[in-house]
Every structure is written in structure tokens, then in C-alpha cells.
Design an enzyme around this catalytic site. Structure first.
Site, PDB file in Angstrom:
ATOM      1  N   CYS A 130      -4.473  12.642  13.708  1.00 49.14           N
ATOM      2  CA  CYS A 130      -5.492  11.210  13.382  1.00 49.14           C
ATOM      3  C   CYS A 130      -5.279   9.759  14.635  1.00 49.14           C
ATOM      4  O   CYS A 130      -4.552  10.569  14.991  1.00 49.14           O
ATOM      5  CB  CYS A 130      -4.631  10.676  11.523  1.00 49.14           C
ATOM      6  SG  CYS A 130      -3.093   9.348  12.542  1.00 49.14           S
TER       7      CYS A 130
ATOM      8  N   ARG B 240      -8.307  -0.474   4.726  1.00 54.09           N
ATOM      9  CA  ARG B 240      -7.642   0.680   3.697  1.00 54.09           C
ATOM     10  C   ARG B 240      -6.186   0.700   3.798  1.00 54.09           C
ATOM     11  O   ARG B 240      -5.514   0.541   2.576  1.00 54.09           O
ATOM     12  CB  ARG B 240      -6.991   1.527   4.846  1.00 54.09           C
ATOM     13  CG  ARG B 240      -8.890   2.784   5.370  1.00 54.09           C
ATOM     14  CD  ARG B 240      -7.965   4.093   6.217  1.00 54.09           C
ATOM     15  NE  ARG B 240      -6.743   4.707   5.500  1.00 54.09           N
ATOM     16  CZ  ARG B 240      -6.501   5.694   6.319  1.00 54.09           C
ATOM     17  NH1 ARG B 240      -7.033   5.851   6.794  1.00 54.09           N
ATOM     18  NH2 ARG B 240      -5.324   6.333   5.441  1.00 54.09           N
TER      19      ARG B 240
ATOM     20  N   ILE C 292       8.180   7.279  16.584  1.00 53.56           N
ATOM     21  CA  ILE C 292       7.682   7.854  15.764  1.00 53.56           C
ATOM     22  C   ILE C 292       6.745   8.753  15.651  1.00 53.56           C
ATOM     23  O   ILE C 292       6.746  10.133  15.364  1.00 53.56           O
ATOM     24  CB  ILE C 292       7.586   6.819  14.497  1.00 53.56           C
ATOM     25  CG1 ILE C 292       8.644   5.550  14.232  1.00 53.56           C
ATOM     26  CG2 ILE C 292       7.281   7.073  12.798  1.00 53.56           C
ATOM     27  CD1 ILE C 292       9.744   6.340  13.996  1.00 53.56           C
TER      28      ILE C 292
ATOM     29  N   LYS D 113       0.784  -1.306  -0.021  1.00 57.53           N
ATOM     30  CA  LYS D 113      -0.322   0.457  -0.180  1.00 57.53           C
ATOM     31  C   LYS D 113       1.063   1.714   0.236  1.00 57.53           C
ATOM     32  O   LYS D 113       0.811   2.372  -0.572  1.00 57.53           O
ATOM     33  CB  LYS D 113      -0.615  -0.104   1.116  1.00 57.53           C
ATOM     34  CG  LYS D 113      -1.451   1.493   1.419  1.00 57.53           C
ATOM     35  CD  LYS D 113      -2.385   1.385   2.965  1.00 57.53           C
ATOM     36  CE  LYS D 113      -1.752   1.945   3.974  1.00 57.53           C
ATOM     37  NZ  LYS D 113      -0.931   3.289   4.354  1.00 57.53           N
ATOM     38  N   ASN D 114       1.570   0.703   1.060  1.00 55.47           N
ATOM     39  CA  ASN D 114       2.544   2.592   0.918  1.00 55.47           C
ATOM     40  C   ASN D 114       3.895   2.782  -0.288  1.00 55.47           C
ATOM     41  O   ASN D 114       4.501   3.702   0.304  1.00 55.47           O
ATOM     42  CB  ASN D 114       3.353   2.363   2.172  1.00 55.47           C
ATOM     43  CG  ASN D 114       2.039   2.768   3.358  1.00 55.47           C
ATOM     44  OD1 ASN D 114       1.204   3.361   3.490  1.00 55.47           O
ATOM     45  ND2 ASN D 114       3.072   2.270   4.550  1.00 55.47           N
TER      46      ASN D 114
ATOM     47  N   ASP E 125       5.079   0.524  11.954  1.00 50.88           N
ATOM     48  CA  ASP E 125       3.845  -0.095  11.636  1.00 50.88           C
ATOM     49  C   ASP E 125       4.126  -1.803  11.558  1.00 50.88           C
ATOM     50  O   ASP E 125       2.512  -1.972  11.663  1.00 50.88           O
ATOM     51  CB  ASP E 125       3.906   0.127   9.851  1.00 50.88           C
ATOM     52  CG  ASP E 125       3.648   1.086   9.229  1.00 50.88           C
ATOM     53  OD1 ASP E 125       3.725   1.293   8.481  1.00 50.88           O
ATOM     54  OD2 ASP E 125       3.493   2.189  10.137  1.00 50.88           O
TER      55      ASP E 125
ATOM     56  N   ARG F  56      -4.691  10.622   4.566  1.00 55.14           N
ATOM     57  CA  ARG F  56      -3.802  12.271   4.715  1.00 55.14           C
ATOM     58  C   ARG F  56      -2.417  12.323   3.696  1.00 55.14           C
ATOM     59  O   ARG F  56      -1.970  12.772   3.282  1.00 55.14           O
ATOM     60  CB  ARG F  56      -3.086  11.300   6.030  1.00 55.14           C
ATOM     61  CG  ARG F  56      -1.849  12.153   6.163  1.00 55.14           C
ATOM     62  CD  ARG F  56      -0.607  11.864   7.496  1.00 55.14           C
ATOM     63  NE  ARG F  56       0.135  12.834   8.323  1.00 55.14           N
ATOM     64  CZ  ARG F  56       1.330  12.784   7.182  1.00 55.14           C
ATOM     65  NH1 ARG F  56       1.363  11.676   6.136  1.00 55.14           N
ATOM     66  NH2 ARG F  56       2.615  14.042   7.520  1.00 55.14           N
TER      67      ARG F  56
ATOM     68  N   ARG G 229      -0.174  14.844  13.158  1.00 57.97           N
ATOM     69  CA  ARG G 229       0.598  14.587  11.858  1.00 57.97           C
ATOM     70  C   ARG G 229       0.518  15.507  10.531  1.00 57.97           C
ATOM     71  O   ARG G 229       0.412  15.483   9.740  1.00 57.97           O
ATOM     72  CB  ARG G 229      -0.338  13.332  10.617  1.00 57.97           C
ATOM     73  CG  ARG G 229      -0.811  12.245  11.146  1.00 57.97           C
ATOM     74  CD  ARG G 229       0.174  10.892  11.849  1.00 57.97           C
ATOM     75  NE  ARG G 229       0.704  10.731  10.660  1.00 57.97           N
ATOM     76  CZ  ARG G 229       0.083   9.331   9.642  1.00 57.97           C
ATOM     77  NH1 ARG G 229      -0.514   8.804  10.438  1.00 57.97           N
ATOM     78  NH2 ARG G 229       0.698   8.745   8.668  1.00 57.97           N
ATOM     79  N   PRO G 230       2.036  16.289  11.167  1.00 62.72           N
ATOM     80  CA  PRO G 230       2.250  17.580  10.797  1.00 62.72           C
ATOM     81  C   PRO G 230       2.548  17.281   9.411  1.00 62.72           C
ATOM     82  O   PRO G 230       3.299  16.535   8.768  1.00 62.72           O
ATOM     83  CB  PRO G 230       3.250  18.193  11.688  1.00 62.72           C
ATOM     84  CG  PRO G 230       3.770  17.248  12.004  1.00 62.72           C
ATOM     85  CD  PRO G 230       2.769  16.296  12.480  1.00 62.72           C
ATOM     86  N   ILE G 231       2.539  18.517   8.484  1.00 63.02           N
ATOM     87  CA  ILE G 231       3.310  18.213   7.358  1.00 63.02           C
ATOM     88  C   ILE G 231       4.450  19.758   7.191  1.00 63.02           C
ATOM     89  O   ILE G 231       4.801  19.833   5.949  1.00 63.02           O
ATOM     90  CB  ILE G 231       2.386  18.100   5.896  1.00 63.02           C
ATOM     91  CG1 ILE G 231       1.467  19.461   5.865  1.00 63.02           C
ATOM     92  CG2 ILE G 231       1.358  16.750   5.906  1.00 63.02           C
ATOM     93  CD1 ILE G 231       0.946  19.493   4.447  1.00 63.02           C
ATOM     94  N   ASP G 232       4.841  20.115   8.354  1.00 66.25           N
ATOM     95  CA  ASP G 232       5.635  21.414   8.102  1.00 66.25           C
ATOM     96  C   ASP G 232       7.122  21.364   7.471  1.00 66.25           C
ATOM     97  O   ASP G 232       7.540  21.857   5.771  1.00 66.25           O
ATOM     98  CB  ASP G 232       6.330  21.883   9.076  1.00 66.25           C
ATOM     99  CG  ASP G 232       7.158  21.216  10.624  1.00 66.25           C
ATOM    100  OD1 ASP G 232       6.349  19.497   9.950  1.00 66.25           O
ATOM    101  OD2 ASP G 232       7.791  20.843  11.206  1.00 66.25           O
ATOM    102  N   LEU G 233       7.610  19.687   6.946  1.00 58.54           N
ATOM    103  CA  LEU G 233       9.236  19.494   6.302  1.00 58.54           C
ATOM    104  C   LEU G 233       8.533  19.403   4.980  1.00 58.54           C
ATOM    105  O   LEU G 233       9.414  19.300   4.271  1.00 58.54           O
ATOM    106  CB  LEU G 233       9.316  17.788   7.216  1.00 58.54           C
ATOM    107  CG  LEU G 233       9.302  17.296   8.628  1.00 58.54           C
ATOM    108  CD1 LEU G 233      10.506  16.205   8.689  1.00 58.54           C
ATOM    109  CD2 LEU G 233      11.241  18.872   8.941  1.00 58.54           C
TER     110      LEU G 233
END
Ligand code: EPZ
Length: 426
Positions: A118, A399, A329, A24-25, A307, A94, A123-127
Site C-alpha cells: 500500500c 478511512r 516501522i 479505528k484500530n 501513525d 488491509r 505489508r506482508p503477513i508472513d508473521l
């Protein structure tokens, strides 16, 4: 709504063969990468899981056309007709954020909803944003959306403050069409990142350092179509290895990449399971009577994957002694503990550590899944818990796992999916 019912027993070993699905990933960034060309991209060995259909819905909204044939997908975006990823879609998944880099590179504009938190944490996305800004993108954050535009992306040196799988993937994709060379440092080294690079190279991207911490990308003017086979899902494979160890069973896994699973295999061998590489692309796991406790610290690849943390925790409830699992993580990835306690486990959470005391016999109970890997963990626990276990809210499970209850049934598990509508009518 649907739920899963399992009739478990500590004396019921799982035996037989299982074929692992595509990752999936890996397929999610691969689908996002198809935005970078107006030609057809053909992906084989795709997992038919909910997240794939969610990103395909998003891609259609952006202008993509696609066709699914069995586990193969052909997708093409001749023209980007919209450049917005709505809150509903980003909230549902996400990983929708992975269209940001490709949209900026191909189309110069993107409007993407900020992915809130979540179940497993913030779950930031600053990077992602810092990196894309360094490539020349401008962002306005308003009304919960990121409005991004970039006349032209220009290569530069970017060092990630911390390892981020999605951030690395977004930046690699954006850099493939940027002017000049981009050097990305402190990149995530997950196999799914490397698989994305292999796909992009087939599309004509110039990438050095695949799978390494430093990746160099020389921008090109355009990318072309290609065909690509998605790598096997190492987390699904790890989940079945744990199932074999936990039930003292004997399971043969086909279509796996043991070289993507060295830490998982090492920890399972330490716990007492016998794991052999039978022939190219297959593994055999045989569970041992005695399960040894051990401490686990999740970390970026090639460390122990976050995971697999919930699944491994179930195994440690059956170990003779105390184990400590440290989750480094995500800041809230212990929601499955409360559900395991309902099944009789003896676990205490202190900050980023879970202390698991074994060996505790589990007894079946009604439970509720909170996130994807927590769902898998509850299924594993239900297999060895005495009596009936019900798992509610299994949309999380769908999912990321393709027909997991059918695969487990083939191995001898008493497991079935029931829809609550039918159940209520009884
Ligand atoms: C990917 O998520 C996976 N999802 C996750 O799998 C996996 O758990 C995670 O990588 C870690 O391996 C997909 O690939 C679709 P990150 P991602 O960016 O990319 C923080 C599953 O079960 N961070 O590597 O979102 C973040 O909060 C899912 O299949 C920032 O602070 O993960 C986290 O603490 C769950 N700022 C850590 O870094 C950022 O801009 C790692 O996140 C980005 C991330």
C-alpha cells in the site's frame, strides 16, 4: 471525488472543544472478534469511518447481521455462510486480514486475498501465517489468495520475530478457541491490542498478560456475546494536540485516554506546547510562540507511534532549527514529504530519515493525499499555510477520521469539503 479546501494563516489559532471518536484500530479487530461467537456483540463509541463500513461489508458476506444506531453497533454471526475475504475488500482495507484467525478458529476454513502493498510500504503477513501454522493451520497460496484450513487449532508457544499489531491480534483471537494453552511472546503492546483482549475476556476467553509482551491464552470450547465500549482514538487525539500546538491555539479534548498517549504528550511538551490533564478523560493543549526542534524515532508502543509521524513532521517545519524523524516501522512512509515541499517546507529524505529544517513559512497550494495519516498531515499544514490549500483524494482521510473538517471548523478553521462534480458544474 471530493476534496478539502482550507484558507490558512500562520496567525489563526484554533480554540475551543473537540470530542475524540472511538479508535479505528480498536473497533476493526473488535468487529472481527465477533466472528468467534454465534451470540450478539454490542460495541459502543464506534467511529463512523469508512474502514468500519468496509469491514462490515466483509462481515455481511461471511454471514454476519448488524445494526448501527448512532455510534453503537450490534453484530451477530449465527452461521458462517461464506469464508472468503475477496481481493477487492482486502485491497480496500488491509485490516480485512483480521478475519483470518477468527474464521479458522470458528469455522476451520478461510480464503483471504493476500494484501498487496500500500502507499506506506510492503505489508506482508508472513508473521500472521507462521503463527497460525504453529497452531495447526495449513495454507495453500495460489492466485493471490491464501486458502487456509484447520481441523482443530492446538495451543503452543509462538514468538513473533518482530512486533506486529495485526499479527498479535490474529493469533490472540485464534488461540481463544484452540485446544490447550497458547503462549505468545514478543507481542505488540498497543492499547488497541489490550482493548481487544478486554473484549475477548468479556466474551469468556481466558487471557493473562493483557498489554504485556507475553500473553497466555487458555483455549475454551466457545465464546459468548457481550457489550464493550471502544477506547478513544489516540491518533486522532494526537492529531488535534498537534493542531493546537501548530496554530498556537488553545484546544480542550474530551473523551481521551492520556495514559495511551504518554510519548506523544512528552514530545509535544518538549516542543514547547503546554499540555494539561484537566479532568478524567480530557486534555488541554496550548501552543507556544516558540517551537523547539527535536529528533523523533518511530517505534512500537509505548514508543512514538508511526501513525503520528506525518502529523509531527508538520510541527517540525515550524520549529526553530533542524529535526530528524526516523521511520522504523514502514519502509515507505514519507510520501507526504513531496506534498509538504509544494507548500514550502524544507525537508530532505535520506533512507529511513527525514531532515526537517525550520522555521519555514508555508504557502497554500493544491496537493494530493496518498494515505490516511498523510491526509491529516496536509490538513495540518493547510491550517498554517498562507492562502488557499486544496487537498485532493480525501477518501484516504475518511478511512480513519470521523468528520474531521466539521471538528476543525468548530475550532475556528476555514475548512470545507467540496465535491469536484459540483465544482466542475460551476
Ligand atoms: C497496525 O497495522 C495499524 N492498523 C496501523 O495503522 C499501524 O501503523 C501499525 O499497526 C503499526 O502500529 C490497524 O491496526 C488496523 P504491523 P498492521 O503488523 O497491523 C511488518 C493507520 O494509519 N510486518 O504492526 O498492519 C509490517 O510490514 C494504520 O491507522 C511483517 O513484516 O501493522 C510493518 O513494517 C496504518 N510481517 C511492521 O511489521 C507481518 O506478518 C509493523 O506492522 C506483519 C507485519
Amino acid at each position: 471525488m471530493e476534496k478539502i479546501r482550507i484558507i490558512g494563516s500562520p496567525e489563526k489559532p484554533l480554540r475551543g472543544k473537540v470530542t475524540i471518536s472511538g479508535a479505528k484500530n480498536a473497533v476493526l479487530p473488535a468487529i472481527a472478534a465477533s466472528l468467534l461467537t454465534r451470540e450478539k456483540v454490542h460495541l459502543t463509541n464506534i467511529p463512523l469511518v469508512k474502514d468500519v463500513f468496509t469491514i462490515l461489508t466483509l462481515m455481511s458476506e461471511l454471514g454476519a447481521e448488524y445494526e448501527i444506531n448512532g455510534n453503537s453497533l450490534t453484530i451477530v454471526t449465527r452461521d458462517v455462510i461464506r469464508h472468503e475475504a475477496s481481493y477487492q475488500l482486502v485491497r480496500a482495507m488491509r485490516a480485512s486480514i483480521l478475519v483470518l484467525g477468527p474464521l479458522l478458529a470458528r469455522h476451520g476454513q478461510a480464503v483471504v486475498a493476500l494484501p498487496g502493498g500500500c502507499a506506506i510500504g510492503s505489508r506482508p503477513i508472513d508473521l500472521h501465517l507462521h503463527g497460525l501454522e504453529k497452531l495447526g493451520a495449513n495454507f495453500i497460496l495460489e492466485h493471490g489468495y491464501i486458502k487456509a484450513e484447520a481441523k482443530k487449532l492446538r495451543g503452543t508457544v509462538i514468538e513473533f520475530e518482530k512486533k506486529t499489531v495485526g499479527g498479535t491480534e490474529n493469533l490472540i483471537m485464534a488461540a481463544t478457541l484452540a485446544e490447550g494453552e497458547t503462549i505468545l511472546k514478543n507481542c505488540a503492546q498497543e492499547p488497541e491490542v489490550a482493548d481487544l483482549c478486554e473484549l475477548l475476556i468479556k466474551m469468556g476467553a481466558k487471557i493473562d498478560g493483557v498489554g504485556e509482551e507475553t500473553i497466555r491464552i487458555k483455549g475454551v470450547s466457545e465464546l459468548g456475546g457481550t457489550s464493550h465500549d471502544i477506547i478513544p482514538d489516540r491518533i486522532e487525539a494526537g492529531t488535534f494536540l498537534v493542531a493546537g500546538a501548530l496554530t498556537r491555539g488553545d484546544i480542550h479534548l474530551d473523551q481521551v485516554r492520556p495514559d495511551h498517549m504518554t510519548t506523544i504528550i512528552e514530545k509535544l511538551r518538549y516542543s514547547g506546547a503546554k499540555i494539561e490533564e484537566k479532568e478524567e478523560g480530557s486534555l488541554r493543549v496550548q501552543g507556544s510562540e516558540e517551537i523547539k526542534p527535536q529528533d523523533i524515532v518511530t517505534s512500537p508502543y509505548p514508543g512514538f507511534p508511526t501513525d503520528m509521524q506525518a502529523q509531527f513532521m508538520v510541527l517540525m517545519t515550524q520549529a526553530n532549527g533542524t529535526s530528524i524523524i526516523t521511520e522504523t516501522i514502514f519502509d515507505r512512509r514519507f510520501l507526504h514529504v513531496n506534498e509538504l515541499l509544494r507548500l514550502g517546507a524544507n525537508i530532505e529524505v535520506h533512507g529511513d530519515k527525514a531532515i526537517i529544517k525550520g522555521k519555514t513559512p508555508l504557502s497554500g497550494a493544491e496537493t494530493t493525499a496518498t494515505d490516511l495519516r498523510a491526509s491529516a498531515c496536509l490538513i495540518l499544514a493547510g491550517l498554517i499555510a498562507k492562502g488557499e490549500t486544496i487537498i485532493n483524494d480525501i477518501e484516504h482521510l475518511d478511512r480513519g477520521y470521523e468528520r474531521i473538517e466539521e471538528k476543525l471548523k468548530q475550532l475556528g478553521a476555514s475548512i470545507e469539503r467540496i465535491s469536484t462534480e459540483k465544482e466542475n458544474k460551476k
